[in-house]
Design a protein around this motif. Structure first.
Motif, PDB file in Angstrom:
ATOM      1  N   PRO A 175       0.814  -1.219   0.000  1.00 46.96           N
ATOM      2  CA  PRO A 175       0.000   0.000   0.000  1.00 46.96           C
ATOM      3  C   PRO A 175       0.845   1.266   0.000  1.00 46.96           C
ATOM      4  O   PRO A 175       0.424   2.291  -0.538  1.00 46.96           O
ATOM      5  N   GLU A 176       2.014   1.212   0.611  1.00 43.34           N
ATOM      6  CA  GLU A 176       2.863   2.394   0.641  1.00 43.34           C
ATOM      7  C   GLU A 176       3.544   2.588  -0.706  1.00 43.34           C
ATOM      8  O   GLU A 176       4.224   1.702  -1.211  1.00 43.34           O
ATOM      9  N   GLY A 177       3.334   3.749  -1.300  1.00 45.06           N
ATOM     10  CA  GLY A 177       4.003   4.073  -2.553  1.00 45.06           C
ATOM     11  C   GLY A 177       3.228   3.713  -3.800  1.00 45.06           C
ATOM     12  O   GLY A 177       3.680   4.012  -4.908  1.00 45.06           O
ATOM     13  N   TYR A 178       2.053   3.088  -3.658  1.00 48.01           N
ATOM     14  CA  TYR A 178       1.248   2.705  -4.821  1.00 48.01           C
ATOM     15  C   TYR A 178      -0.154   3.293  -4.727  1.00 48.01           C
ATOM     16  O   TYR A 178      -0.665   3.574  -3.645  1.00 48.01           O
ATOM     17  N   SER A 179      -0.783   3.451  -5.874  1.00 51.21           N
ATOM     18  CA  SER A 179      -2.157   3.930  -5.938  1.00 51.21           C
ATOM     19  C   SER A 179      -2.946   3.065  -6.909  1.00 51.21           C
ATOM     20  O   SER A 179      -2.376   2.387  -7.771  1.00 51.21           O
ATOM     21  N   TYR A 180      -4.264   3.115  -6.774  1.00 50.25           N
ATOM     22  CA  TYR A 180      -5.166   2.308  -7.590  1.00 50.25           C
ATOM     23  C   TYR A 180      -6.071   3.276  -8.342  1.00 50.25           C
ATOM     24  O   TYR A 180      -6.960   3.891  -7.759  1.00 50.25           O
ATOM     25  N   ASN A 181      -5.855   3.424  -9.634  1.00 49.50           N
ATOM     26  CA  ASN A 181      -6.676   4.302 -10.463  1.00 49.50           C
ATOM     27  C   ASN A 181      -7.901   3.523 -10.911  1.00 49.50           C
ATOM     28  O   ASN A 181      -7.815   2.646 -11.788  1.00 49.50           O
ATOM     29  N   ILE A 182      -9.067   3.830 -10.312  1.00 50.55           N
ATOM     30  CA  ILE A 182     -10.259   3.036 -10.590  1.00 50.55           C
ATOM     31  C   ILE A 182     -10.877   3.371 -11.943  1.00 50.55           C
ATOM     32  O   ILE A 182     -11.665   2.588 -12.473  1.00 50.55           O
ATOM     33  N   CYS A 183     -10.534   4.518 -12.498  1.00 48.22           N
ATOM     34  CA  CYS A 183     -11.071   4.884 -13.819  1.00 48.22           C
ATOM     35  C   CYS A 183     -10.327   4.144 -14.928  1.00 48.22           C
ATOM     36  O   CYS A 183     -10.942   3.561 -15.831  1.00 48.22           O
ATOM     37  N   ASP A 184      -8.991   4.171 -14.843  1.00 49.92           N
ATOM     38  CA  ASP A 184      -8.174   3.516 -15.873  1.00 49.92           C
ATOM     39  C   ASP A 184      -7.855   2.076 -15.529  1.00 49.92           C
ATOM     40  O   ASP A 184      -7.250   1.375 -16.341  1.00 49.92           O
ATOM     41  N   ILE A 187      -5.711   0.835 -13.308  1.00 47.64           N
ATOM     42  CA  ILE A 187      -4.263   0.689 -13.272  1.00 47.64           C
ATOM     43  C   ILE A 187      -3.779   0.811 -11.832  1.00 47.64           C
ATOM     44  O   ILE A 187      -4.169   1.736 -11.118  1.00 47.64           O
ATOM     45  N   VAL A 188      -2.930  -0.101 -11.396  1.00 39.26           N
ATOM     46  CA  VAL A 188      -2.227  -0.018 -10.124  1.00 39.26           C
ATOM     47  C   VAL A 188      -0.799   0.371 -10.447  1.00 39.26           C
ATOM     48  O   VAL A 188      -0.109  -0.321 -11.204  1.00 39.26           O
ATOM     49  N   LYS A 189      -0.341   1.481  -9.899  1.00 44.31           N
ATOM     50  CA  LYS A 189       0.981   1.990 -10.270  1.00 44.31           C
ATOM     51  C   LYS A 189       1.595   2.772  -9.119  1.00 44.31           C
ATOM     52  O   LYS A 189       0.897   3.183  -8.186  1.00 44.31           O
ATOM     53  N   PRO A 190       2.922   3.012  -9.192  1.00 46.93           N
ATOM     54  CA  PRO A 190       3.573   3.809  -8.155  1.00 46.93           C
ATOM     55  C   PRO A 190       3.013   5.221  -8.109  1.00 46.93           C
ATOM     56  O   PRO A 190       2.688   5.807  -9.157  1.00 46.93           O
ATOM     57  N   LYS A 191       2.898   5.767  -6.896  1.00 45.72           N
ATOM     58  CA  LYS A 191       2.469   7.149  -6.774  1.00 45.72           C
ATOM     59  C   LYS A 191       3.596   8.062  -7.239  1.00 45.72           C
ATOM     60  O   LYS A 191       4.764   7.782  -7.008  1.00 45.72           O
ATOM     61  N   PRO A 192       3.241   9.166  -7.933  1.00 48.51           N
ATOM     62  CA  PRO A 192       4.296  10.070  -8.416  1.00 48.51           C
ATOM     63  C   PRO A 192       5.014  10.765  -7.264  1.00 48.51           C
ATOM     64  O   PRO A 192       4.505  10.882  -6.174  1.00 48.51           O
TER      65      PRO A 192
END
Length: 351
Positions: A335-344, A346-351
């Motif tokens: 969970p630390e450092g990642y985000s879950y984009n529910i629209c696209d 995509i699970v990816k690193p947070k900027p």
């Protein structure tokens, strides 16, 4: 700075007795506000107390009408209030509310800002889970009694207040309708967001500070939640859930108050902590009952690769997102450092 900050704070215990003087380690005796009724005109203590059913969490309230952030309000009190008093901080407004990765949380009137102080220890199910998720962020503590400043890190504790809000709304609707069915209008987005009608209405932030005690670590967690309760901007709020339910079902369920939500969230968090320590699989099932990702297929991006068409399978006891690849292999994302984009999706690193 601290003494000026303290002049605007009220401290009250569940027994109803106002404590007007505290002794702080660095600056000595500090007078708190002398008129509790005046200081709490924006926070109804009686209403809060009547909704609180926890044995510990939320039994001692530090209230501030306007705070920089409730995440900073508890630390000065840890050494000077009774051990195990269930300390929480509440504010009616925040000037500098914090979100994950340095984001700002808007805190207009009508938003509930609540920070809870929790203590756990490595060697316990919860303590080991929290430390395992945070060990790469927390520096080593070689000497007994040594400690380090609090750092923000997402972990299994990040999920607790979000699930609690969803349960509060579910149980509130059940209580007023007499129905046994689950009302899952409020959903949890991994790892720390609260959603209604595909709109974010709240979020959770966790700061951790630890100290060495022999061969184990004592972990202080400052678990903060901000959730829209009555404010109409910037998005939806929890009372929209009640209003929409009344409209759809021709009911007249009363709207929520900030005091009620704060007390019920604190009480539900305590129940969920106990559930996790007894059997973490029970808690994970409860979490997944309210989350919004069941059956989703996502793409996963890391710093050096991208995996497409991965099925969301749940979360593990550390709060990591569990994903199932097409070949059957399991992938976990912290969970630390990642985000879950529910629209696209995509699970990816947070900027």
């Amino acid at each position: 700075m601290l003494s000026e900050f303290m002049r605007n704070i009220s401290l009250q215990y569940k027994d109803g007795i106002e404590r007007n003087v505290l002794t702080l380690p660095e600056i000595g005796r500090v007078n708190l506000v002398s008129n509790m009724e005046e200081s709490l005109h924006s926070f109804d203590w009686t209403k809060y107390k009547s909704a609180l059913t926890s044995k510990l969490i939320g039994n001692t309230v530090i209230y501030q009408k306007i705070a920089y952030t409730t995440m900073n309000n508890l630390d000065p009190f840890i050494a000077c209030v009774p051990v195990g008093c269930g300390l929480v901080a509440v504010a009616s407004r925040q000037l500098n509310g914090r979100g994950r990765a340095g984001n700002t949380w808007l805190s207009p009137p009508g938003c509930m800002m609540l920070t809870m102080h929790m203590v756990t220890q490595t060697g316990t199910p919860l303590g080991d889970a929290v430390y395992s998720a945070a060990r790469d962020v927390l520096p080593a503590i070689p000497e007994s009694g040594a400690s380090y400043p609090a750092v923000s890190v997402a972990n299994i504790l990040t999920t607790l207040p979000a699930v609690s809000v969803a349960r509060v709304i579910n149980f509130y609707l059940q209580e007023h309708t007499g129905a046994n069915e689950d009302y899952r209008s409020v959903r949890v987005k991994w790892p720390n967001d609260i959603f209604y009608s595909n709109t974010k209405v709240g979020g959770v932030l966790v700061d951790l500070r630890a100290e060495r005690q022999g061969h184990s670590l004592k972990i202080h967690a400052y678990v903060g939640i901000g959730v829209n309760v009555t404010n109409q901007k910037p998005t939806l709020n929890l009372n929209d859930v009640i209003t929409d339910f009344n409209t759809a079902n021709s009911t007249n369920i009363p709207l929520l108050s900030i005091e009620y939500v704060a007390a019920r969230v604190a009480s539900e968090v305590e129940l969920l902590l106990d559930m996790y320590d007894r059997d973490y699989s029970l808690y994970l099932a409860e979490y997944e009952k309210y989350w919004m990702h069941s059956g989703e297929v996502v793409d996963v991006k890391t710093e050096d690769s991208e995996i497409k068409g991965v099925s969301v399978a749940g979360v593990d006891k550390f709060g990591y997102l569990k994903l199932l690849k097409e070949d059957g292999a399991t992938l976990t994302v912290p969970p630390e450092g990642y985000s879950y984009n529910i629209c696209d999706k995509i699970v990816k690193p947070k900027p």
